[in-house]
Enzyme design. Sequence first.
Site, mmCIF file in Angstrom:
data_model
loop_
_atom_site.group_PDB
_atom_site.id
_atom_site.type_symbol
_atom_site.label_atom_id
_atom_site.label_comp_id
_atom_site.label_asym_id
_atom_site.label_seq_id
_atom_site.Cartn_x
_atom_site.Cartn_y
_atom_site.Cartn_z
ATOM 1 N N ILE A 11 25.410 84.392 20.054
ATOM 2 C CA ILE A 11 24.265 83.626 21.010
ATOM 3 C C ILE A 11 22.936 83.038 20.668
ATOM 4 C CG2 ILE A 11 25.709 84.073 23.196
ATOM 5 C CD1 ILE A 11 23.046 85.965 23.980
ATOM 6 N N LYS A 25 25.819 87.639 7.619
ATOM 7 C CA LYS A 25 26.155 86.182 7.974
ATOM 8 C C LYS A 25 26.725 86.083 10.256
ATOM 9 C CE LYS A 25 29.861 86.203 4.588
ATOM 10 N NZ LYS A 25 30.153 87.279 3.684
ATOM 11 N N TYR A 26 25.727 86.200 10.635
ATOM 12 C CA TYR A 26 25.276 86.309 11.351
ATOM 13 C C TYR A 26 26.249 84.657 12.618
ATOM 14 C CZ TYR A 26 21.419 89.650 11.040
ATOM 15 O OH TYR A 26 20.590 90.685 10.230
ATOM 16 N N LYS A 37 23.254 90.976 -3.629
ATOM 17 C CA LYS A 37 23.493 90.455 -2.205
ATOM 18 C C LYS A 37 24.123 92.086 -1.335
ATOM 19 C CE LYS A 37 27.929 88.991 -1.582
ATOM 20 N NZ LYS A 37 27.989 89.901 0.276
#
EC number: 4.1.1.23
Length: 240
Positions: free
Chosen positions: A70, A66-67, A37
């Site tokens: 918008i 962790k986007y 990770k």
Amino acid sequence: MTREEAIKKIIFAMDVKEFSDVQYWAELLSQHVGMFKVGKQLYTACGPAAVRMIQKCGGEVFLDLKYHDIPNTVAMATLEAANLGVQLCDLHAMGGYEMMNKTMETLDKNFSGCTARPKVLAITVLTSSNEETLRGIGIELPVPEMVVKLAKLAKSAGVDGVVASPQEVELIREACGKDFLVVTPGVRPSFASADDQKRIMSPAEAVKAGADYLVIGRPIAAAQSPVEAAQKIVDEIVAG
């Protein structure tokens, strides 16, 4: 479960910031864990080079950024992650249906008929959070109910799975089915402390509950022999 199957379930959290450490851990553990990770600290410090080094050492990658933005921004960022050749990447379920659905449509369009795209996971409720944390941001639902609500939303948007505490795995399985991926941090083997995780479970318990992958960092990295620590975790999973 065979040892090979158990190894594939372990994702080592490479919580480092130096590029030299990336190569060290990738070479040391590539035969003993299933994936590495790469999180925000390492990616901010080293960028795509960290991913490429792991791949050079034969490792697979979970790009854990962790986007949450918008819809178009998240879709384009996730596409760039996919183009790096990672196996897993993630976004926040709290970003909503439109953000998640736009991302999945963008990936499917760009990967149609060619190389398999990475699996996309939605973050539900962080394992460092509890009901007091949720109340602090105006959410009155109990943690398990909130996790299931977000998991169902993610599935409806076309996302491949979720990241959630092992304590909610069975509830997610009931709500979303057996083919929906569940990745669980908050896993601590018998020889390790809980650290800053609040909703934890042992590796064997998490797998028994239905977790597909276990994210484990400090219990391996802080051990006197990281390889032996990884092997002990495999032993625990196999023993059930």
